[in-house]
Write a protein that holds these residues in place. Structure first.
Motif, PDB file in Angstrom:
ATOM      1  N   ASP A  40      57.729  48.404  40.022  1.00  0.00           N
ATOM      2  CA  ASP A  40      58.306  48.283  41.360  1.00  0.00           C
ATOM      3  C   ASP A  40      57.746  47.068  42.104  1.00  0.00           C
ATOM      4  OD1 ASP A  40      59.900  50.552  41.093  1.00  0.00           O
ATOM      5  OD2 ASP A  40      58.307  51.890  41.804  1.00  0.00           O
ATOM      6  N   ALA A  41      56.466  46.796  41.890  1.00  0.00           N
ATOM      7  CA  ALA A  41      55.845  45.644  42.552  1.00  0.00           C
ATOM      8  C   ALA A  41      56.492  44.342  42.087  1.00  0.00           C
ATOM      9  CB  ALA A  41      54.343  45.626  42.262  1.00  0.00           C
ATOM     10  N   SER A  57      49.638  40.129  45.587  1.00  0.00           N
ATOM     11  CA  SER A  57      48.278  40.026  46.114  1.00  0.00           C
ATOM     12  C   SER A  57      47.274  40.797  45.245  1.00  0.00           C
ATOM     13  CB  SER A  57      48.226  40.567  47.547  1.00  0.00           C
ATOM     14  OG  SER A  57      48.465  41.967  47.557  1.00  0.00           O
ATOM     15  N   ASN A  58      46.032  40.380  45.309  1.00  0.00           N
ATOM     16  CA  ASN A  58      44.975  41.071  44.572  1.00  0.00           C
ATOM     17  C   ASN A  58      44.791  42.501  45.057  1.00  0.00           C
ATOM     18  OD1 ASN A  58      44.339  38.955  42.863  1.00  0.00           O
ATOM     19  ND2 ASN A  58      42.755  38.117  44.210  1.00  0.00           N
ATOM     20  N   ALA A  59      45.064  42.727  46.332  1.00  0.00           N
ATOM     21  CA  ALA A  59      44.905  44.075  46.888  1.00  0.00           C
ATOM     22  C   ALA A  59      45.829  45.061  46.192  1.00  0.00           C
ATOM     23  CB  ALA A  59      45.178  44.050  48.394  1.00  0.00           C
ATOM     24  N   VAL A  60      47.054  44.636  45.868  1.00  0.00           N
ATOM     25  CA  VAL A  60      48.017  45.507  45.190  1.00  0.00           C
ATOM     26  C   VAL A  60      47.606  45.749  43.746  1.00  0.00           C
ATOM     27  CG1 VAL A  60      50.379  45.642  44.312  1.00  0.00           C
ATOM     28  CG2 VAL A  60      49.970  44.955  46.673  1.00  0.00           C
ATOM     29  N   TRP A  61      47.326  44.683  43.003  1.00  0.00           N
ATOM     30  CA  TRP A  61      47.070  44.821  41.568  1.00  0.00           C
ATOM     31  C   TRP A  61      45.694  45.405  41.274  1.00  0.00           C
ATOM     32  CZ3 TRP A  61      50.823  44.566  38.019  1.00  0.00           C
ATOM     33  CH2 TRP A  61      52.053  44.068  38.463  1.00  0.00           C
ATOM     34  N   GLU A  62      44.789  45.317  42.232  1.00  0.00           N
ATOM     35  CA  GLU A  62      43.500  46.002  42.094  1.00  0.00           C
ATOM     36  C   GLU A  62      43.729  47.519  42.070  1.00  0.00           C
ATOM     37  OE1 GLU A  62      39.237  46.150  41.896  1.00  0.00           O
ATOM     38  OE2 GLU A  62      40.357  44.302  42.239  1.00  0.00           O
ATOM     39  N   ARG A  63      44.716  47.984  42.815  1.00  0.00           N
ATOM     40  CA  ARG A  63      45.033  49.411  42.854  1.00  0.00           C
ATOM     41  C   ARG A  63      45.673  49.868  41.538  1.00  0.00           C
ATOM     42  NH1 ARG A  63      45.939  51.123  48.329  1.00  0.00           N
ATOM     43  NH2 ARG A  63      46.887  53.041  47.522  1.00  0.00           N
ATOM     44  N   PHE A  64      46.383  48.973  40.868  1.00  0.00           N
ATOM     45  CA  PHE A  64      47.047  49.317  39.614  1.00  0.00           C
ATOM     46  C   PHE A  64      46.067  49.330  38.436  1.00  0.00           C
ATOM     47  CE2 PHE A  64      51.172  47.391  41.449  1.00  0.00           C
ATOM     48  CZ  PHE A  64      51.474  48.586  42.069  1.00  0.00           C
ATOM     49  N   LEU A  65      44.976  48.601  38.569  1.00  0.00           N
ATOM     50  CA  LEU A  65      43.965  48.586  37.509  1.00  0.00           C
ATOM     51  C   LEU A  65      43.143  49.875  37.556  1.00  0.00           C
ATOM     52  CD1 LEU A  65      42.727  44.909  37.933  1.00  0.00           C
ATOM     53  CD2 LEU A  65      43.784  45.827  35.847  1.00  0.00           C
ATOM     54  N   PRO A  66      42.631  50.346  36.403  1.00  0.00           N
ATOM     55  CA  PRO A  66      41.767  51.540  36.421  1.00  0.00           C
ATOM     56  C   PRO A  66      40.531  51.282  37.271  1.00  0.00           C
ATOM     57  CG  PRO A  66      42.429  50.979  34.177  1.00  0.00           C
ATOM     58  CD  PRO A  66      42.840  49.830  35.034  1.00  0.00           C
ATOM     59  N   SER A  67      40.016  52.319  37.897  1.00  0.00           N
ATOM     60  CA  SER A  67      38.854  52.160  38.776  1.00  0.00           C
ATOM     61  C   SER A  67      37.626  51.657  38.026  1.00  0.00           C
ATOM     62  CB  SER A  67      38.540  53.492  39.472  1.00  0.00           C
ATOM     63  OG  SER A  67      38.271  54.506  38.496  1.00  0.00           O
ATOM     64  N   ASP A  68      37.557  51.925  36.709  1.00  0.00           N
ATOM     65  CA  ASP A  68      36.399  51.508  35.912  1.00  0.00           C
ATOM     66  C   ASP A  68      36.698  50.316  35.016  1.00  0.00           C
ATOM     67  OD1 ASP A  68      38.160  52.880  34.312  1.00  0.00           O
ATOM     68  OD2 ASP A  68      36.623  54.013  33.223  1.00  0.00           O
ATOM     69  N   TYR A  69      37.699  49.504  35.383  1.00  0.00           N
ATOM     70  CA  TYR A  69      38.097  48.405  34.494  1.00  0.00           C
ATOM     71  C   TYR A  69      36.980  47.394  34.269  1.00  0.00           C
ATOM     72  CZ  TYR A  69      38.798  45.062  38.369  1.00  0.00           C
ATOM     73  OH  TYR A  69      38.612  44.210  39.442  1.00  0.00           O
ATOM     74  N   GLN A  70      36.150  47.170  35.278  1.00  0.00           N
ATOM     75  CA  GLN A  70      35.062  46.203  35.122  1.00  0.00           C
ATOM     76  C   GLN A  70      34.034  46.683  34.095  1.00  0.00           C
ATOM     77  OE1 GLN A  70      33.849  45.796  39.283  1.00  0.00           O
ATOM     78  NE2 GLN A  70      34.939  43.854  39.438  1.00  0.00           N
ATOM     79  N   PHE A  86      40.424  35.709  35.168  1.00  0.00           N
ATOM     80  CA  PHE A  86      41.632  35.190  35.786  1.00  0.00           C
ATOM     81  C   PHE A  86      41.450  35.056  37.291  1.00  0.00           C
ATOM     82  CE2 PHE A  86      43.263  37.318  31.933  1.00  0.00           C
ATOM     83  CZ  PHE A  86      43.931  36.245  31.354  1.00  0.00           C
ATOM     84  N   SER A  87      42.252  34.176  37.875  1.00  0.00           N
ATOM     85  CA  SER A  87      42.155  33.965  39.318  1.00  0.00           C
ATOM     86  C   SER A  87      42.834  35.082  40.105  1.00  0.00           C
ATOM     87  CB  SER A  87      42.801  32.619  39.689  1.00  0.00           C
ATOM     88  OG  SER A  87      44.165  32.585  39.274  1.00  0.00           O
ATOM     89  N   SER A  88      43.724  35.823  39.453  1.00  0.00           N
ATOM     90  CA  SER A  88      44.409  36.907  40.151  1.00  0.00           C
ATOM     91  C   SER A  88      44.313  38.200  39.357  1.00  0.00           C
ATOM     92  CB  SER A  88      45.888  36.552  40.392  1.00  0.00           C
ATOM     93  OG  SER A  88      46.645  36.694  39.206  1.00  0.00           O
ATOM     94  N   LYS A  89      44.347  39.312  40.072  1.00  0.00           N
ATOM     95  CA  LYS A  89      44.290  40.628  39.435  1.00  0.00           C
ATOM     96  C   LYS A  89      45.598  40.923  38.675  1.00  0.00           C
ATOM     97  CE  LYS A  89      40.195  42.067  40.672  1.00  0.00           C
ATOM     98  NZ  LYS A  89      39.685  40.817  41.256  1.00  0.00           N
ATOM     99  N   LYS A  90      46.697  40.333  39.113  1.00  0.00           N
ATOM    100  CA  LYS A  90      47.948  40.537  38.387  1.00  0.00           C
ATOM    101  C   LYS A  90      47.866  39.914  36.994  1.00  0.00           C
ATOM    102  CE  LYS A  90      52.942  39.681  38.504  1.00  0.00           C
ATOM    103  NZ  LYS A  90      54.086  39.090  39.263  1.00  0.00           N
ATOM    104  N   GLN A  91      47.301  38.723  36.903  1.00  0.00           N
ATOM    105  CA  GLN A  91      47.139  38.081  35.598  1.00  0.00           C
ATOM    106  C   GLN A  91      46.234  38.904  34.689  1.00  0.00           C
ATOM    107  OE1 GLN A  91      45.776  34.186  37.075  1.00  0.00           O
ATOM    108  NE2 GLN A  91      47.606  33.270  36.185  1.00  0.00           N
ATOM    109  N   LEU A  92      45.179  39.462  35.268  1.00  0.00           N
ATOM    110  CA  LEU A  92      44.278  40.309  34.500  1.00  0.00           C
ATOM    111  C   LEU A  92      45.006  41.553  33.996  1.00  0.00           C
ATOM    112  CD1 LEU A  92      41.483  41.152  33.465  1.00  0.00           C
ATOM    113  CD2 LEU A  92      41.016  42.097  35.740  1.00  0.00           C
ATOM    114  N   TYR A  93      45.795  42.174  34.868  1.00  0.00           N
ATOM    115  CA  TYR A  93      46.556  43.368  34.497  1.00  0.00           C
ATOM    116  C   TYR A  93      47.499  43.063  33.328  1.00  0.00           C
ATOM    117  CZ  TYR A  93      49.773  47.322  34.906  1.00  0.00           C
ATOM    118  OH  TYR A  93      50.548  48.429  34.644  1.00  0.00           O
TER     119      TYR A  93
END
Length: 295
Positions: A40-41, A57-70, A86-93
């Motif tokens: 949807d995003a 935004s990173n704020a959105v894709w940070e929510r889509f990543l698992p809480s323990d991804y790091q 990566f420079s963005s959380k979306k790219q990481l996802y």
């Protein structure tokens, strides 16, 4: 007046009260998009430039990543960790969805995300499974194949007693999610003995939950990606059939289970055929993959 109406239409859809959503602060739009799904995003990016900025935004894709991804990434090799900067959380996802990483000493497990949902997926290599007679080179050989993500795969020379099992903690998986386990394998041209008496697959937790069982037709013709089973004989209606994967391997579903989450439990899964002691040979086992079901 007409120019303002056109401008309003181009900025985004109105909310129920008649106010344009696009007039909301970008942070507020991000919070709304973060309550949806990754799919949807991506769709929201086409609404307007304001929505695109919020949806990416990173704020959105940070929510889509698992809480323990790091913590999970920290278990991968240094080269894998460096490639995930990566420079963005979306790219990481997207990278974790398209490019599974090896964790736990670079060989014990493979981790990736389900692209549509962001749920956690794991792939246990053959070396991490309990294979009856797996340490006896007369029966099983451990070989390296360039098409495998793992250093070794198990090639079946011959056995009468076919038994493969695996286990993992349910705390590693995403909560409130329906999962399925899949045996990932290949068949040599000399594969033999799996059609006389079909192996039985099972999956369940040790905490007293229901254990799911079904027969698996390892020797049945494989279904190509995107195709449905063409013809299913009456005696095969409750038998799992192999499917061709995009990576060149075959997979066959061993069963499904719902991971409630919360209290940690041990998930056990496997398949065996020990009733009809005919010779079985020619199978190459890469491992067992645990991922969310679709639909």
């Amino acid at each position: 007046m007409m120019e303002k109406e056109k401008e309003g239409k181009s900025n985004g859809p109105p909310c129920a009260c008649g106010v344009e959503i696009s007039v909301l602060p970008e942070g507020c739009i991000s919070d709304i998009v973060a309550l949806t799904t990754p799919k949807d995003a991506c769709r929201a990016c086409a609404v307007s430039s304001i929505f695109r900025a919020a949806a990416e935004s990173n704020a959105v894709w940070e929510r889509f990543l698992p809480s323990d991804y790091q913590a999970i990434i920290a278990q991968s090799s240094s080269s894998s960790s460096d490639s995930l900067n990566f420079s963005s959380k979306k790219q990481l996802y997207l990278s974790l969805s398209d490019n599974p990483i090896l964790i736990d000493d670079n060989k014990k497990q493979s981790f990736f995300l389900d692209k549509l949902s962001g749920k956690k997926c794991y792939f246990l290599p053959a070396r991490e499974l309990t294979i009856a007679w797996g340490d006896d080179p007369h029966y099983w050989s451990w070989v390296s194949l360039p098409e495998s993500r793992f250093p070794e795969v198990a090639e079946l020379n011959y056995v009468w007693w076919f038994d493969i099992n695996g286990k993992m903690s349910t705390s590693m998986l995403s909560p409130k999610t329906n999962y399925a386990a899949y045996l990932v394998y290949k068949s040599r041209s000399r594969t033999h003995g799996f059609n006389y008496h079909l192996p039985t697959a099972s999956i369940g937790t040790t905490g007293g939950g229901e254990v799911y069982e079904q027969t698996v037709g390892l020797g049945l013709p494989a279904v190509e990606p995107g195709q449905q089973d063409q013809v299913v004989l009456p005696q095969q209606q409750h038998t799992s059939r192999p499917k061709q994967r995009n990576d060149g391997w075959l997979e066959i579903e061993l069963g499904q289970f719902f991971n409630e989450g919360g209290e940690a439990d041990e998930l056990q899964f496997g398949l065996k055929e020990v009733k009809c002691l005919s010779v079985k040979s020619g199978l190459i086992v890469e491992g067992i993959e645990i991922r969310p079901t679709r639909g």
